[in-house]
Design a protein around this motif. Sequence first.
Motif, PDB file in Angstrom:
ATOM      1  N   LEU A   9       1.092  -1.181  -0.190  1.00  0.00           N
ATOM      2  CA  LEU A   9       0.154   0.241  -0.079  1.00  0.00           C
ATOM      3  C   LEU A   9       1.172   0.859  -0.248  1.00  0.00           C
ATOM      4  O   LEU A   9       0.302   1.550  -0.625  1.00  0.00           O
ATOM      5  CB  LEU A   9      -0.993  -0.543   1.735  1.00  0.00           C
ATOM      6  CG  LEU A   9      -1.924  -0.779   0.946  1.00  0.00           C
ATOM      7  CD1 LEU A   9      -3.501  -0.320   2.769  1.00  0.00           C
ATOM      8  CD2 LEU A   9      -2.546  -0.559   0.430  1.00  0.00           C
ATOM      9  N   LEU A  10       1.996   1.350   1.295  1.00  0.00           N
ATOM     10  CA  LEU A  10       2.966   2.034   0.140  1.00  0.00           C
ATOM     11  C   LEU A  10       3.911   2.857  -0.489  1.00  0.00           C
ATOM     12  O   LEU A  10       3.976   4.188  -0.990  1.00  0.00           O
ATOM     13  CB  LEU A  10       3.284   2.130   2.176  1.00  0.00           C
ATOM     14  CG  LEU A  10       3.303   2.289   2.902  1.00  0.00           C
ATOM     15  CD1 LEU A  10       3.959   1.924   4.216  1.00  0.00           C
ATOM     16  CD2 LEU A  10       2.707   3.663   3.533  1.00  0.00           C
ATOM     17  N   LYS A  15       3.103   5.776  -5.503  1.00  0.00           N
ATOM     18  CA  LYS A  15       3.428   6.056  -7.047  1.00  0.00           C
ATOM     19  C   LYS A  15       1.950   7.047  -7.640  1.00  0.00           C
ATOM     20  O   LYS A  15       1.843   6.498  -9.323  1.00  0.00           O
ATOM     21  CB  LYS A  15       2.569   4.681  -7.271  1.00  0.00           C
ATOM     22  CG  LYS A  15       4.176   4.119  -7.282  1.00  0.00           C
ATOM     23  CD  LYS A  15       3.947   2.074  -8.064  1.00  0.00           C
ATOM     24  CE  LYS A  15       4.937   1.737  -7.680  1.00  0.00           C
ATOM     25  NZ  LYS A  15       4.726  -0.052  -8.215  1.00  0.00           N
ATOM     26  N   ILE A  16       1.278   7.258  -6.653  1.00  0.00           N
ATOM     27  CA  ILE A  16      -0.157   8.153  -6.909  1.00  0.00           C
ATOM     28  C   ILE A  16       0.180   9.604  -8.007  1.00  0.00           C
ATOM     29  O   ILE A  16       0.994  10.220  -7.733  1.00  0.00           O
ATOM     30  CB  ILE A  16      -1.215   8.858  -5.796  1.00  0.00           C
ATOM     31  CG1 ILE A  16      -1.611   7.188  -5.227  1.00  0.00           C
ATOM     32  CG2 ILE A  16      -1.766   9.350  -6.187  1.00  0.00           C
ATOM     33  CD1 ILE A  16      -2.306   7.373  -3.930  1.00  0.00           C
ATOM     34  N   ILE A  31      -6.147   9.727   0.557  1.00  0.00           N
ATOM     35  CA  ILE A  31      -4.734   8.985  -0.190  1.00  0.00           C
ATOM     36  C   ILE A  31      -4.613   7.653  -0.179  1.00  0.00           C
ATOM     37  O   ILE A  31      -5.454   6.640  -0.789  1.00  0.00           O
ATOM     38  CB  ILE A  31      -3.182   9.893  -0.543  1.00  0.00           C
ATOM     39  CG1 ILE A  31      -3.656  11.428  -1.310  1.00  0.00           C
ATOM     40  CG2 ILE A  31      -2.514   8.869  -1.200  1.00  0.00           C
ATOM     41  CD1 ILE A  31      -2.573  12.039  -0.941  1.00  0.00           C
ATOM     42  N   GLY A  32      -4.342   7.623   1.844  1.00  0.00           N
ATOM     43  CA  GLY A  32      -4.561   6.074   1.620  1.00  0.00           C
ATOM     44  C   GLY A  32      -5.858   4.672   1.097  1.00  0.00           C
ATOM     45  O   GLY A  32      -5.385   4.018   1.780  1.00  0.00           O
ATOM     46  N   GLU A  44      -5.482  -1.125  -9.511  1.00  0.00           N
ATOM     47  CA  GLU A  44      -4.346  -0.392  -9.411  1.00  0.00           C
ATOM     48  C   GLU A  44      -5.189   0.952  -9.934  1.00  0.00           C
ATOM     49  O   GLU A  44      -5.589   1.585 -10.028  1.00  0.00           O
ATOM     50  CB  GLU A  44      -3.381  -0.775 -10.150  1.00  0.00           C
ATOM     51  CG  GLU A  44      -2.450  -2.455 -10.235  1.00  0.00           C
ATOM     52  CD  GLU A  44      -1.795  -1.906  -8.754  1.00  0.00           C
ATOM     53  OE1 GLU A  44      -1.332  -1.275  -7.798  1.00  0.00           O
ATOM     54  OE2 GLU A  44      -1.296  -3.622  -7.889  1.00  0.00           O
ATOM     55  N   MET A  45      -4.067   1.513  -9.055  1.00  0.00           N
ATOM     56  CA  MET A  45      -4.824   3.403  -8.550  1.00  0.00           C
ATOM     57  C   MET A  45      -4.390   4.163 -10.064  1.00  0.00           C
ATOM     58  O   MET A  45      -5.372   5.135 -10.724  1.00  0.00           O
ATOM     59  CB  MET A  45      -3.936   4.293  -8.069  1.00  0.00           C
ATOM     60  CG  MET A  45      -4.397   4.056  -6.505  1.00  0.00           C
ATOM     61  SD  MET A  45      -6.096   4.887  -6.286  1.00  0.00           S
ATOM     62  CE  MET A  45      -5.936   6.123  -6.290  1.00  0.00           C
ATOM     63  N   SER A  46      -3.797   3.319 -10.820  1.00  0.00           N
ATOM     64  CA  SER A  46      -2.594   3.921 -12.956  1.00  0.00           C
ATOM     65  C   SER A  46      -3.821   3.483 -13.268  1.00  0.00           C
ATOM     66  O   SER A  46      -4.335   3.988 -14.330  1.00  0.00           O
ATOM     67  CB  SER A  46      -1.679   3.548 -12.615  1.00  0.00           C
ATOM     68  OG  SER A  46      -1.476   2.023 -13.426  1.00  0.00           O
TER      69      SER A  46
END
Length: 164
Positions: A9-10, A15-16, A31-32, A44-46
């Motif tokens: 997670l970290l 990478k955000i 964000i977390g 994944e966020m991307s």
Amino acid sequence: GVLLNEKDLLKDIGKISAATTLSLGKNPELIGKAVATVKSLGMEMSQVEGIASSLLSFESSIGAELEAELLTGKQLNLEKAREFALNNNLAGVAQEISKQVGSAAEFGKMNYLQAESLAKAVGMNKEELAKTLFIQEQLAGATGKAAEEEEALLNRRIKGFAYS
């Protein structure tokens, strides 16, 4: 209800994109939470950023949604996902997409064109959607030690697929 690896997670938080960081007010807690929600849904966020962008290409997105409904017989409603995308709520986008696509079992029963059209409607390709559904299925309901063991097994499986 899922246990996620804090180290992963970290790394993902690091990478955000700058745009996402700013849209979340540079708030580490938000964000977390966003990253944790997205990861718990097998994404994944991307990837979710790309989905959000795709959903906001209204003409093509609505066309893909209608095509998927026609081919799958499944009633889709991506309006809420588009609203979340418009408001930079990527966790909301991920949750709404997850609600709309159904289960891995349903996806597995679809023919090639149905699966491809459903994936396109939600801004993914067929392989990305299949992987997301597979991860969701594996993470569902696992907690504590069982979740850690399941996560380790899942990571080995994913690495096996990636290199085979």
